[in-house]
Write an enzyme that holds these catalytic residues in place. Structure first.
Site, short mmCIF file in Angstrom:
data_model
loop_
_atom_site.label_atom_id
_atom_site.label_comp_id
_atom_site.label_asym_id
_atom_site.label_seq_id
_atom_site.Cartn_x
_atom_site.Cartn_y
_atom_site.Cartn_z
N TYR A 145 0.90 -1.07 -0.14
CA TYR A 145 -0.05 0.04 0.06
C TYR A 145 0.82 1.34 -0.02
O TYR A 145 0.67 2.16 -0.74
CB TYR A 145 -0.86 -0.11 1.24
CG TYR A 145 -1.86 1.18 1.24
CD1 TYR A 145 -3.02 1.23 0.41
CD2 TYR A 145 -1.79 2.12 2.33
CE1 TYR A 145 -3.82 2.42 0.49
CE2 TYR A 145 -2.71 2.97 2.45
CZ TYR A 145 -3.64 3.17 1.43
OH TYR A 145 -4.69 4.41 1.70
N ASN A 174 -6.36 9.48 8.39
CA ASN A 174 -7.39 8.75 8.85
C ASN A 174 -8.69 9.25 8.69
O ASN A 174 -8.84 10.36 9.35
CB ASN A 174 -6.96 8.04 10.26
CG ASN A 174 -6.03 7.22 10.37
OD1 ASN A 174 -4.79 7.61 9.94
ND2 ASN A 174 -6.27 6.06 10.57
N VAL A 187 -10.18 1.21 12.47
CA VAL A 187 -10.53 1.35 13.82
C VAL A 187 -11.98 2.04 14.15
O VAL A 187 -12.35 1.62 15.12
CB VAL A 187 -9.40 2.03 14.54
CG1 VAL A 187 -9.29 3.38 14.21
CG2 VAL A 187 -9.35 1.57 16.06
N GLN A 209 -0.67 4.11 20.57
CA GLN A 209 -0.26 4.56 19.25
C GLN A 209 -1.46 5.63 18.97
O GLN A 209 -2.60 5.30 19.46
CB GLN A 209 -0.29 3.66 17.99
CG GLN A 209 -1.49 2.77 17.76
CD GLN A 209 -2.04 1.65 18.59
OE1 GLN A 209 -1.83 1.59 19.87
NE2 GLN A 209 -2.46 0.59 18.02
#
Ligand code: NAD
Ligand code: UDP
Length: 317
Positions: A145, A174, A187, A209
């Site tokens: 990716y 994100n 997530v 994280q």
């Protein structure tokens, strides 16, 4: 009225972008191979001014109609999906980008490539700005990716230098919100679905994280603003919400907001999972006049409402 092609238009961001561009009175042609995209996403889109072509962009694309703009969103984006189909992911981001750039060249169309914050890898600079070259494992499990997205940026810039192609590159951080497949694996959807169904919340590693989460309406606005820039603006430009949260903080927020009985459990941390991620968006502010307006609390509320409906409709079926 512009004729706009969206490759990957049946996916999460693609569906949100399609709705907005149709609302603004454009014609939208969606090309999708339904690798991760869903027919449910687009089934209620009125057919007036909308055309769906089932096609894999790794194969040559022929369209007779004159196209004004091309948004390329066609690539799996969720780690479990791209890691399950690594070579297909590489082909999508390399052959697919060549094919779409050829189509753009033939039409003298603007071309916007959705690159990713993954090009920064495990970043040694925090927050990340566009001049940082990143710290990427070139052959690890995420490389299909992040390395192919890095190569896609190079392909775009070489079309710009060799052929004066009207290319634009954005690096998306994100992004979450309605129309992400409940089984996508990323997530925010995982946590919301787990919380709403009172299943364990799966934190990978210890949850220290960090990620910066952008609501999809803000992202769509940023994509459209980037497409509208003059031809000498190529980017890359970071698009994301600089609010930074640990994954544990996110899990706790989702549990409180859904009033869930779910327990947090710790699962193994996947290889090469980046430790931290936060965009510097000064460039987007300066050249696009763009910054996110919907902060995580509000965006989570909207997303939770959306998935409540999705689950309710599934039950009633
Ligand atoms: P998604 O998986 O929901 O959507 C991708 C869409 O592309 C799907 O409809 C899929 O079927 C289609 N597709 C994949 N390969 C294709 C191919 N070879 N030919 C035709 N169609 C193909 O993902 P998303 O979150 O909507 O991401 C859209 C784009 O934005 C991707 O390019 C992704 O890399 C980029 N991006 C997204 C995020 C994010 O947080 N959502 C972050 C960084 C970059
Ligand atoms: N993650 C998690 N539980 C999950 C899914 C993801 O703890 O059920 C973690 C993942 O390990 C990563 C972060 O959440 O650290 C963001 O993962 P995602 O797949 O959404 O996107 P990434 O930024 O890794 O591409």
């Amino acid at each position: 009225m512009k004729t706009i092609l969206i490759a990957g238009g049946a996916g999460f961001i693609g569906t949100n972008l399609t709705k907005r561009l149709l609302d603004e009175g454009n014609k939208v042609i969606c090309i999708d191979n339904f690798h991760t995209g869903k027919t449910e996403n687009i089934k209620n889109i009125p057919s007036k001014n909308y055309q769906l072509i089932k096609h894999d962009i790794i194969n040559i694309i022929e369209i007779d109609e004159k196209i004004d703009e091309i948004y390329n969103l066609a690539s799996p984006a969720s780690p479990p999906h791209y890691q399950a189909a690594p070579l297909q992911t590489i082909k999508s981001n390399i052959y697919g980008v060549f094919n779409l750039l050829e189509l753009a060249k033939k039409n003298d169309a603007k071309f916007l490539q959705t690159s990713t914050s993954e090009v920064y890898g495990e970043p040694l600079q925090h927050p990340q700005n566009e001049s940082y070259w990143g710290n990427v494992n070139p052959n690890g499990i995420r490389s299909c990716y992040d390395e192919s997205k890095r190569c896609s940026e190079s392909i775009c810039m070489n079309y710009y230098r060799e052929f004066d192609s009207k290319v634009k590159i954005v690096r998306i951080f994100n992004t979450y919100g309605p129309f992400m497949d409940p089984k996508d694996g990323r997530v925010v959807t995982n946590f919301i679905i787990q919380a709403l169904t009172n299943k364990n919340i799966t934190i990978y590693g210890d949850g220290s994280q960090t990620r910066s989460f952008c609501y999809v309406d803000d992202m769509v606005e940023g994509l459209i603003k980037m497409m509208a820039t003059d031809d000498d603006i190529t980017g890359p430009v970071n698009l994301g919400n600089p609010g930074e949260f640990s994954i544990l903080e996110l899990a706790r927020k989702v549990i409180v907001k859904t009033n869930s009985n779910s327990k947090i459990i710790n699962c193994p941390l996947p290889h090469d999972d980046p430790t931290q991620r936060k965009p510097n968006i000064d460039l987007a502010k300066k050249i696009l006049g763009w910054e996110p307006k919907i902060m995580l609390n509000e965006g989570l509320d909207k997303t939770i409402e959306y998935y409540k409906e999705v689950l309710k409709n599934k039950k009633n079926r």
